[in-house]
Scaffold this motif. Structure first.
Motif, short mmCIF file in Angstrom:
data_model
loop_
_atom_site.label_atom_id
_atom_site.label_comp_id
_atom_site.label_asym_id
_atom_site.label_seq_id
_atom_site.Cartn_x
_atom_site.Cartn_y
_atom_site.Cartn_z
N PRO B 271 0.51 9.42 5.14
CA PRO B 271 -0.58 9.63 4.26
C PRO B 271 -0.04 9.97 2.90
CG PRO B 271 -1.08 10.44 6.51
CD PRO B 271 0.30 10.11 6.41
N ALA B 272 0.93 10.99 2.99
CA ALA B 272 1.66 11.59 1.51
C ALA B 272 2.21 10.53 1.12
CB ALA B 272 2.65 12.71 1.87
N ILE B 273 3.04 9.72 1.62
CA ILE B 273 3.70 8.38 0.86
C ILE B 273 2.78 7.68 0.05
CG2 ILE B 273 5.02 6.21 1.03
CD1 ILE B 273 6.27 7.94 3.53
N VAL B 274 1.50 7.32 0.91
CA VAL B 274 0.60 6.35 0.38
C VAL B 274 -0.30 7.18 -0.85
CG1 VAL B 274 -1.81 5.18 0.69
CG2 VAL B 274 -0.11 5.12 2.46
N HIS B 275 -0.39 8.46 -0.60
CA HIS B 275 -1.15 9.11 -1.77
C HIS B 275 -0.27 9.22 -2.94
CE1 HIS B 275 -3.79 12.01 -3.52
NE2 HIS B 275 -2.83 12.74 -3.98
N ALA B 276 0.78 9.32 -2.81
CA ALA B 276 2.16 9.38 -4.02
C ALA B 276 1.86 8.02 -4.83
CB ALA B 276 3.19 9.83 -3.65
N ILE B 277 1.94 6.95 -3.82
CA ILE B 277 1.98 5.56 -4.63
C ILE B 277 0.79 5.35 -5.42
CG2 ILE B 277 1.96 3.05 -4.06
CD1 ILE B 277 3.76 3.79 -1.62
N ASP B 278 -0.32 5.75 -4.69
CA ASP B 278 -1.87 5.67 -5.35
C ASP B 278 -1.85 6.39 -6.84
OD1 ASP B 278 -4.35 4.58 -5.24
OD2 ASP B 278 -5.22 6.57 -4.75
N ALA B 279 -1.30 7.62 -6.74
CA ALA B 279 -1.33 8.62 -7.62
C ALA B 279 -0.40 8.03 -8.90
CB ALA B 279 -0.89 9.91 -7.28
N ALA B 280 0.59 7.18 -8.40
CA ALA B 280 1.45 6.87 -9.48
C ALA B 280 0.79 5.44 -10.03
CB ALA B 280 2.80 6.33 -8.83
N GLY B 281 -0.41 4.89 -9.59
CA GLY B 281 -0.99 3.69 -10.12
C GLY B 281 -0.70 2.46 -9.44
N GLY B 282 0.01 2.69 -8.20
CA GLY B 282 0.35 1.59 -7.28
C GLY B 282 -0.78 1.08 -6.39
#
Lengths: 244, 307
Positions: B271-282
């Motif tokens: 979840p943290a990995i997906v959240h980080a990607i999402d926050a970076a605009g991915g």
């Protein structure tokens, strides 16, 4: 040691050998050829002897001795095939995994290598002796064969020579991985017996009963020594870890 | 059924099997995995009393492999399928089996019944009078297995039974092993075919001169820590990669629009990995978790030994 198991091994060996035409031919043809050739020679000599018995009897013992040489040559091909052949087919490992002992396997293979060549040598010698008696009876006024000399040669020295040949083949088989090579090495076992034949032909020794018994004694001692050596060579551990 | 304790075999200075301790239960299909030269064949040969041990001890069916008296008893209760089938090529299939039946002191009636049973079971009955030398590799292998079973052994040792076989023949042999498993035979299977071991073995030991690990295929798979999370993205840019680096993920590998990240606990970390990607605009297309395999476990254990 169970003789029945060894006979089972021997029967299998003979079944395999029976299908190897080259081995069968060499075992049957050679003694037959030798007996026919010498019989022809004796018939011719008898016809030319014109009633001089000493001429005819001269050389009969050395010809009989030739069947001892044959007994030393013939078993090598079966013995070499039965051991190196298994090595080539890699069939020794599953065989050694059965409850059969090393001694039973070795004895079985030795029986298979001993019986047909000895029977062939004796058959050849019998043909020669019967023909000789037939051809020389009128000249000698008695049957030359059988006599004690031929008895010692064929019933004592020839079997010992065959055993010598088999044991040498077993030892040679542990060092080579090719049937022909083992056969050739095993075939060299006739040399000491041929040497005696040549020594007699050049009058270095006489094939008297005493001399034949001495030679038989020497071969017996060598056979015993080779028995222990071949038995030590034909051990599971040796076969699976050291045989090439 | 088989117990070994510190079993060791040396050939001069070379140690082929080093302090092997294992236990195989009755009715178990036990896989023995290892690279070439790992000592698998040497172990089987020691357990079948074909060669002696240097030290340690082992019992097969309650008989001691080091005892001269017990060796023939062990050979009576085991069957061996060696890596080289070793058939008598100038004897027929029937004669090959009959010879072994005689060596195991089976009566003529018993031999006839067993030979017919196995040759029919393995699809070789029609070829019973054909010379073994004319058989294909698969047929020879099947005949070698029948030979090893002719005396109804309690334990069957098989050394690479499917090596060099075409896929169809290998499957026939594997299916036959599974049939034997139903008959509760104890099977000791030497192989370096991981897929085969995983499919048919109850437990697997990994050997590389020393025993590296032993367990069920699942246990061995789990023994390799770490799994990989595979994230498929619409596109990958530096902002996404920087965001993941800030998360301090281990061993991140990029393959075009796919990122592979090694994780220890996927439920906690993903979840943290997906959240980080999402926050970076991915834009995440898919997320999958790839667990460790028996192959991973095997390779790791074998490499560990090498290092």
């Amino acid at each position: 040691m169970n003789l029945g198991t060894s006979l089972t091994v021997a029967a299998k060996e003979l079944m395999v050998v029976r299908r190897k035409k080259s081995i069968i031919y060499s075992i049957i043809v050679l003694p037959l050829l030798v007996s026919v050739a010498f019989s022809l020679y004796i018939n011719q000599a008898a016809a030319a002897a014109s009633g001089i018995p000493s001429d005819i009897s001269l050389g009969l013992d050395s010809i009989t001795y030739f069947f001892v040489v044959l007994a030393a040559v013939l078993p090598a091909s079966i013995a070499a095939y039965s051991i190196v052949g298994e090595k080539v087919e890699k069939s020794l490992e599953p065989l050694l995994a059965t409850p059969v002992t090393d001694g039973e396997i070795l004895l079985g293979k030795s029986i298979a290598a001993f019986v047909p060549p000895m029977l062939a040598a004796w058959a050849g010698a019998s043909i020669f002796m019967a023909d000789t008696d037939f051809a020389t009876h009128d000249l000698l006024s008695y049957y030359y064969f059988p006599n004690w000399t031929s008895g010692v040669m064929l019933l004592l020295l020839a079997p010992l020579a065959a055993i010598f040949s088999i044991e040498m083949a077993v030892i040679a088989s542990s060092r080579v991985s090719d049937v022909r090579a083992a056969n050739q090495i095993g075939g060299l076992t006739f040399i000491p017996f041929m040497a005696v034949f040549l020594a007699e032909a050049t009058s270095l020794i006489a094939l008297s009963i005493v001399n034949l018994l001495i030679i038989s004694g020497v071969v017996l001692v060598v056979d015993l020594a080779l028995f222990f050596l071949s038995a030590a060579t034909f051990r599971r551990e040796e076969i699976l870890t050291k045989w090439r | 059924m088989i117990e070994a304790e510190n079993l060791t075999r040396k050939f001069g200075d070379l140690t082929a099997v080093d302090n092997l301790t294992l236990r195989v239960d009755e009715g178990e299909v036990f896989g023995f995995l290892g690279p070439n030269g790992a000592g698998k064949t040497t172990t089987v040969r020691m357990l079948c009393c074909l060669i002696s041990k240097t030290s340690g001890s082992a019992r097969v069916g309650n008989y001691d492999i080091g005892s001269q008296e017990d060796a023939p008893k062990i050979r009576k209760i085991v069957g061996l399928v060696p890596d080289n089938v070793g058939l008598y090529e100038s004897l027929t299939a029937y004669e090959n089996l009959d010879y072994y039946g005689k060596l195991y002191k089976r009566t003529q009636a018993q031999r006839k019944e067993r030979i017919e049973y196995f040759l029919k079971l393995l699809g070789l009955w029609e070829k019973k009078d054909a010379m073994a030398g004319t058989f294909s590799k698969g047929m020879k292998q099947k005949l070698a297995i029948a030979r090893a079973l002719i005396h109804d052994p309690r334990i069957l040792f098989m050394d690479e039974p499917t090596a060099n076989l075409d896929p169809e023949s290998a499957k026939t042999v594997r299916d036959f092993i599974l049939e034997l498993k139903k008959e509760k035979k104890t099977i000791f299977l030497n192989t370096h075919n991981l897929d085969e071991a995983q499919r048919i073995c109850d437990r697997i030991a990994i050997l590389n001169t020393r025993l590296m690990s032993v367990g069920t295929p699942d246990e061995l798979e789990r023994s390799v820590r770490g799994t990989t999370t595979v994230i498929q993205l619409r596109r990958v840019n530096d902002a996404i990669l920087d965001a993941l680096k800030r998360l301090q993920v281990r061993n991140m590998v990029r393959e075009d629009r796919k990122l592979m990240v090694e994780v220890v606990d996927p439920e906690e970390e993903n979840p943290a990995i997906v959240h980080a990607i999402d926050a970076a605009g991915g834009e995440v297309v898919s997320v999958s978790v790839v667990g460790s395999t028996l192959e991973d476990a095997y390779l790791r254990l074998v490499r560990e030994r090498r290092e």
